[in-house]
Design a protein around this motif. Structure first.
Motif, PDB file in Angstrom:
ATOM      1  N   ALA A 157      21.889-153.427 -26.738  1.00  0.00           N
ATOM      2  CA  ALA A 157      21.423-154.345 -27.782  1.00  0.00           C
ATOM      3  C   ALA A 157      20.248-155.183 -27.292  1.00  0.00           C
ATOM      4  O   ALA A 157      20.274-156.410 -27.294  1.00  0.00           O
ATOM      5  N   THR A 158      19.224-154.512 -26.833  1.00  0.00           N
ATOM      6  CA  THR A 158      17.984-155.166 -26.434  1.00  0.00           C
ATOM      7  C   THR A 158      16.832-154.353 -26.999  1.00  0.00           C
ATOM      8  O   THR A 158      16.997-153.206 -27.402  1.00  0.00           O
ATOM      9  N   MET A 159      15.668-154.964 -27.034  1.00  0.00           N
ATOM     10  CA  MET A 159      14.502-154.238 -27.528  1.00  0.00           C
ATOM     11  C   MET A 159      14.194-153.083 -26.589  1.00  0.00           C
ATOM     12  O   MET A 159      14.000-153.282 -25.392  1.00  0.00           O
ATOM     13  N   SER A 160      14.188-151.880 -27.130  1.00  0.00           N
ATOM     14  CA  SER A 160      13.948-150.716 -26.290  1.00  0.00           C
ATOM     15  C   SER A 160      13.594-149.536 -27.179  1.00  0.00           C
ATOM     16  O   SER A 160      13.801-149.566 -28.406  1.00  0.00           O
ATOM     17  N   LYS A 161      13.087-148.492 -26.575  1.00  0.00           N
ATOM     18  CA  LYS A 161      12.790-147.277 -27.321  1.00  0.00           C
ATOM     19  C   LYS A 161      14.065-146.680 -27.884  1.00  0.00           C
ATOM     20  O   LYS A 161      14.082-146.161 -29.009  1.00  0.00           O
ATOM     21  N   ASP A 162      15.162-146.737 -27.121  1.00  0.00           N
ATOM     22  CA  ASP A 162      16.432-146.198 -27.603  1.00  0.00           C
ATOM     23  C   ASP A 162      16.892-146.904 -28.877  1.00  0.00           C
ATOM     24  O   ASP A 162      17.388-146.267 -29.813  1.00  0.00           O
ATOM     25  N   PHE A 163      16.718-148.223 -28.904  1.00  0.00           N
ATOM     26  CA  PHE A 163      17.126-148.975 -30.088  1.00  0.00           C
ATOM     27  C   PHE A 163      16.268-148.561 -31.283  1.00  0.00           C
ATOM     28  O   PHE A 163      16.772-148.364 -32.385  1.00  0.00           O
ATOM     29  N   ASN A 164      14.982-148.433 -31.060  1.00  0.00           N
ATOM     30  CA  ASN A 164      14.087-148.006 -32.131  1.00  0.00           C
ATOM     31  C   ASN A 164      14.401-146.593 -32.601  1.00  0.00           C
ATOM     32  O   ASN A 164      14.339-146.289 -33.795  1.00  0.00           O
ATOM     33  N   ASP A 165      14.750-145.711 -31.656  1.00  0.00           N
ATOM     34  CA  ASP A 165      15.119-144.341 -32.030  1.00  0.00           C
ATOM     35  C   ASP A 165      16.377-144.338 -32.893  1.00  0.00           C
ATOM     36  O   ASP A 165      16.497-143.544 -33.842  1.00  0.00           O
TER      37      ASP A 165
ATOM     38  N   GLN B  51      14.762-161.616 -31.682  1.00  0.00           N
ATOM     39  CA  GLN B  51      14.405-162.990 -31.338  1.00  0.00           C
ATOM     40  C   GLN B  51      15.672-163.707 -30.883  1.00  0.00           C
ATOM     41  O   GLN B  51      16.510-164.097 -31.682  1.00  0.00           O
ATOM     42  N   ASP B  52      15.841-163.844 -29.550  1.00  0.00           N
ATOM     43  CA  ASP B  52      17.056-164.464 -29.019  1.00  0.00           C
ATOM     44  C   ASP B  52      16.765-165.689 -28.166  1.00  0.00           C
ATOM     45  O   ASP B  52      17.646-166.184 -27.457  1.00  0.00           O
ATOM     46  N   ASP B  53      15.533-166.189 -28.238  1.00  0.00           N
ATOM     47  CA  ASP B  53      15.205-167.419 -27.522  1.00  0.00           C
ATOM     48  C   ASP B  53      15.763-168.624 -28.282  1.00  0.00           C
ATOM     49  O   ASP B  53      16.337-169.540 -27.701  1.00  0.00           O
TER      50      ASP B  53
ATOM     51  N   ALA C  50      23.472-155.587 -37.281  1.00  0.00           N
ATOM     52  CA  ALA C  50      22.139-156.082 -36.905  1.00  0.00           C
ATOM     53  C   ALA C  50      21.129-155.958 -38.031  1.00  0.00           C
ATOM     54  O   ALA C  50      19.926-155.892 -37.792  1.00  0.00           O
ATOM     55  N   GLY C  51      21.611-155.942 -39.268  1.00  0.00           N
ATOM     56  CA  GLY C  51      20.682-155.858 -40.389  1.00  0.00           C
ATOM     57  C   GLY C  51      20.110-154.464 -40.536  1.00  0.00           C
ATOM     58  O   GLY C  51      20.668-153.478 -40.050  1.00  0.00           O
ATOM     59  N   GLY C  52      18.979-154.375 -41.195  1.00  0.00           N
ATOM     60  CA  GLY C  52      18.346-153.087 -41.423  1.00  0.00           C
ATOM     61  C   GLY C  52      16.940-153.281 -41.919  1.00  0.00           C
ATOM     62  O   GLY C  52      16.386-154.382 -41.842  1.00  0.00           O
TER      63      GLY C  52
ATOM     64  N   ILE D  41      19.356-163.309 -39.965  1.00  0.00           N
ATOM     65  CA  ILE D  41      19.705-164.425 -39.090  1.00  0.00           C
ATOM     66  C   ILE D  41      21.149-164.199 -38.657  1.00  0.00           C
ATOM     67  O   ILE D  41      22.094-164.484 -39.393  1.00  0.00           O
ATOM     68  N   ALA D  42      21.327-163.666 -37.454  1.00  0.00           N
ATOM     69  CA  ALA D  42      22.647-163.200 -37.016  1.00  0.00           C
ATOM     70  C   ALA D  42      23.457-164.263 -36.299  1.00  0.00           C
ATOM     71  O   ALA D  42      24.641-164.067 -36.046  1.00  0.00           O
ATOM     72  N   GLY D  43      22.854-165.373 -35.928  1.00  0.00           N
ATOM     73  CA  GLY D  43      23.586-166.407 -35.214  1.00  0.00           C
ATOM     74  C   GLY D  43      22.708-167.622 -35.007  1.00  0.00           C
ATOM     75  O   GLY D  43      21.556-167.688 -35.467  1.00  0.00           O
ATOM     76  N   GLU D  44      23.244-168.593 -34.322  1.00  0.00           N
ATOM     77  CA  GLU D  44      22.486-169.818 -34.059  1.00  0.00           C
ATOM     78  C   GLU D  44      21.236-169.541 -33.243  1.00  0.00           C
ATOM     79  O   GLU D  44      20.235-170.246 -33.381  1.00  0.00           O
ATOM     80  N   ASP D  45      21.289-168.529 -32.389  1.00  0.00           N
ATOM     81  CA  ASP D  45      20.146-168.225 -31.521  1.00  0.00           C
ATOM     82  C   ASP D  45      19.794-166.742 -31.546  1.00  0.00           C
ATOM     83  O   ASP D  45      19.394-166.173 -30.532  1.00  0.00           O
ATOM     84  N   LEU D  46      19.953-166.110 -32.694  1.00  0.00           N
ATOM     85  CA  LEU D  46      19.718-164.670 -32.754  1.00  0.00           C
ATOM     86  C   LEU D  46      19.183-164.265 -34.131  1.00  0.00           C
ATOM     87  O   LEU D  46      19.796-164.556 -35.156  1.00  0.00           O
TER      88      LEU D  46
END
Length: 770
Positions: A428-436, A549-551, A707-709, A725-730
């Motif tokens: 569950a991080t930004m990556s090519k696998d996630f995009n695939d 966006q998890d900052d 994680a939406g769509g 908006i999945a959470g307070e910081d996500l």
């Protein structure tokens, strides 16, 4: 038992040995159970209709009311103002005995007056729901007396236990704005996009429209408003969705992802079984209308009409326009695996199969070594290509025989299950696998999704879930509601054993899945491959990037006393300006479900205020304090626009309907033609969460919600951005564009969003956000 559904119920033969009658008990029993279920559904829907027509009253209360009126009358207290005696004397006495006439008069008055009281209550609620002053209140300020009084009356009248469709009769009609108001609001929204000369030209076109053709078109539209329950929705469905002749894959259908921070199992058949059973549980809740209507402020109901076509629904292609077919019931699903299509029955002896029983069927499909029939593997590419070609092929090759019956099995299914033959390997991080993974759910290989069905559930080999939705029948929040329910039922209610399989013990032998049979000619196969070629070129052009966006998220934004949605929209404005060097029309979807049969309206997020703030962020001579001031003004104006859109004061649906009227009348409007041809180079939408009250605590944990769509870009040189908006910081951003465009790059745009968020956070570094 396993072959019950395939058996011939009755055969009759005459031969040398006389008459031979063969009767299959299992098949007849299945037919009887099917009939019983059908009648039970009709009875339930009939009772629900009666209950809804009397809401906020009810049949029991009505009977009690009639009994009270009758009792008081028999004891000398006439509440009817002499109506009961008149009915008794002039209506019933000529035909019935005096005693019977008295009873009938009491019942007639009681029923009639109760219906009148209920109707007055409904009309009062409709008037109250037309008031939207509560929406424009500033958070943190004292609630005005008028709003408190309004809320108290609504609470008193709305009832305490509405079912899904109870409040439909009390919803107001979407108001029709004036031409002057709509045009003035439109001109304000395009001011940042035009230079002085271009804006002056557009002002002149608008003025000519208002003073000439606008009034005539408005009169015709007013007539439609008067005669219809919603003056927009039917035209929107037909002209925006069903009349489109281009592929619906990528261009119309949208996708959604799994809960990406939790993996309940890696067993594909088990996950498919749990999700299928949960979806049927949800359908039962819909049929019984046990799902509560969504209520804004826990007072004002949203229109629930879109839920009606969620299951058992398919979009049928036509030469000029498609149509949506909804079946009243379906007892099976269609399953695709390794190029083969199957019909899987989900009921036996009138009982829904449980996950452990469904898992056996899915395992049988996965382990089946039967090769696909000729043309079967790529068959669904017909639903991914041009609509006219699909309509022609459907009429020519799928109207009779085996092909017709097999096509019916798919189109009449409750929904589609796709059992992928590959893993979705990602974290569950930004990556090519996630995009695939997102790519695969969005379009697959163009032949392994039935894009015409209301929705496809897709389960990978390692049990990762996703869904693909046909858009014409409803908007994304409706599917989002179901998927939240399904995922929660899957993980919380059903669960898995220590090996990742479904829980429970099968109650009977598994019902065998039925492999569908096809007779695909060479000519038909060529059409299939032609559609596949078109669809393949289309999906290979999709540039998709998921930015996480998890900052910081809505927690920090609220501390800054800003609306999270407005903050995100301003971040997108800043990111787009840095990406393209200019401002552009921005589409943000807003719902109009405060009104009967409402769907969506456009919030034009690019405004004079937003452009001034964006420019200040790139001007080193402007202080942070001034930038914050401009940001607040931009967010406040965006909130105003969003509320206007929700309360029937939007711009684009009104202009769209005026344009449709002009086409019916055969007249041209340079103003409307220009407005409707303006490209939406930034199209955005927020996916809401937290619908199910019984799972509210569970879904507040961002690790357990999906994680939406996303959806495809509207313009060839634009972006499609969906966010949740999945959470307070996500916050998840799903960004799409076209690889063929040199003006866009989804990864680059994601980086601009990241920088915009960081810059906006830095604005408040020296400010108190507590």
């Amino acid at each position: 038992m396993a072959e019950a559904h395939e058996a011939v119920a009755f055969s009759f033969q005459i031969g040398p040995d006389g008459v031979n009658v063969n009767l299959s008990f299992d098949a007849v029993k299945t037919i009887v159970y099917s009939g019983l279920r059908s009648w039970k559904l009709r009875w339930r829907r009939g009772l629900n209709s009666l209950y809804n027509s009397l809401y906020p009253g009810g049949p029991i209360r009505g009977i009690a009311y009639v009994g009270l009126v009758s009792t008081l009358y028999y004891n000398g207290y006439d509440l009817s103002f002499q109506i009961i005696p008149w009915l008794e004397q002039h209506v019933f006495r000529p035909y019935f005995l005096p005693k019977t006439s008295k009873i009938l008069a009491c019942v007639a008055f009681g029923c009639g007056s109760y219906i009148v009281v209920i109707e007055i209550r409904k009309q009062t609620l409709r008037i109250l729901f037309s008031y939207h002053g509560w929406m424009y209140q500033t958070h943190g300020k004292k609630t005005p007396i008028l709003s408190k009084l309004w809320g108290g009356i609504v609470s008193l009248l709305v009832g305490r236990n509405p079912s899904l469709y109870s409040c439909q009769g009390s919803l107001p009609t979407l108001p029709l704005p004036s031409v002057n108001d709509t045009v003035e609001r439109y001109l304000r929204t395009v001011r940042p996009l035009f230079d002085d000369a271009e804006y002056t030209r557009m002002e002149k076109l608008a003025e000519e429209f208002k003073n000439s053709l606008g009034g005539r078109l408005q009169r015709y539209l007013w007539l439609k408003w008067l005669l219809s329950s919603n003056y927009v929705s039917d035209w929107w469905e037909e002209y925006v969705y069903l009349r489109g002749r281009s592929p619906i894959m990528v261009n119309s259908n949208f996708y959604g992802l799994d809960a990406v921070y939790i993996r309940p199992t890696t067993v594909q058949s088990a996950r498919a079984a749990n999700l299928t059973c949960a979806a049927f549980f949800y359908r039962t809740e819909l049929d019984k209308e046990n799902i509560k209507p969504l209520m804004v402020q826990k007072l004002v109901p949203l229109c629930s009409r879109q839920y009606e076509r969620q299951f058992n629904t398919v979009r049928i292609p036509g030469l000029e326009t498609d149509k949506i077919i909804h079946y009243s019931d379906s007892r099976h699903i269609a399953v695709y695996n390794k190029g083969r299509w199957y019909k899987v029955y989900t009921f036996y002896n009138n009982q829904l199969l449980m996950p452990c029983e469904l898992q056996i069927q899915f395992e049988a499909i996965i382990n089946d070594t039967t090769p696909p029939s000729k043309g079967e593997e790529h068959l669904a590419a017909l639903t991914a290509g041009e609509r006219k070609q699909w309509a022609q092929a459907r009429n020519k090759y799928f109207s009779t025989g085996i092909n017709r019956s097999s096509l019916d099995a798919i189109e009449k299914a409750a929904f589609i299950i796709i059992l992928e033959d590959e893993d979705y390997a990602f974290t569950a991080t930004m990556s090519k696998d996630f995009n695939d993974y997102a790519h695969s759910i969005f379009h697959g290989k163009a032949y392994d999704r039935w894009f015409d069905k209301s929705f496809n559930f897709i389960i990978s080999k390692n049990a990762v879930f996703g869904f693909n939705v046909e858009h014409s029948w409803a908007d994304a929040p409706i599917t989002g509601h179901m998927v939240e329910y399904v995922i929660c039922e899957d993980i919380i209610h059903f669960g898995y054993d220590k090996d990742g399989n479904t829980n429970g013990t099968p109650r009977f032998d598994a019902i065998k899945p039925i492999k569908l049979k096809w007779n695909i000619s060479d000519e038909c196969d060529q059409v299939i491959e032609s559609s596949l070629a078109v669809a393949t070129e289309l999906y290979r052009d999709v540039d998709l990037n998921v930015y996480i966006q998890d900052d910081y998220g809505k927690g920090f934004i609220k501390k800054c006393k800003l609306s999270p949605d407005s903050h995100i929209q301003m971040a997108l404005q800043l990111a787009y300006y840095r990406d393209s060097g200019k401002f552009s029309l921005t589409y943000e979807a807003s719902m109009t479900r405060l009104f009967r049969e409402g769907r969506t309206e456009t919030v034009r997020s690019c405004s004079i205020e937003s452009s001034q703030w964006v420019k200040s962020m790139n001007d080193p001579n402007i202080s942070n304090a001034k930038r914050i001031e401009l940001l607040r003004l931009a967010c406040d104006y965006h909130q105003q626009q969003y509320r206007d859109a929700m309360t029937g004061k939007g711009i684009d649906r009104h202009l769209f309907c005026l344009y449709v009227v002009s086409k019916y009348l055969g007249v041209d409007s340079p103003f409307l033609q220009e407005v409707l041809s303006e490209p939406w180079k930034l199209s955005t939408s927020q996916t809401p969460h937290n619908y199910e009250e019984k799972y509210a605590k569970y879904t507040k944990d961002p690790s357990k919600i999906n994680a939406g769509g996303g959806f495809g870009p509207v313009a060839d040189d634009g972006y499609g951005v969906s966010y949740v908006i999945a959470g307070e910081d996500l916050i998840f951003f799903h960004i799409t564009s076209k690889k063929s465009s040199s003006a866009t790059d989804s990864l680059r745009f994601g980086n601009h969003i990241k920088k915009a968020f960081n810059d906006m956070k830095n604005l408040f570094n020296n400010e108190s956000v507590e």
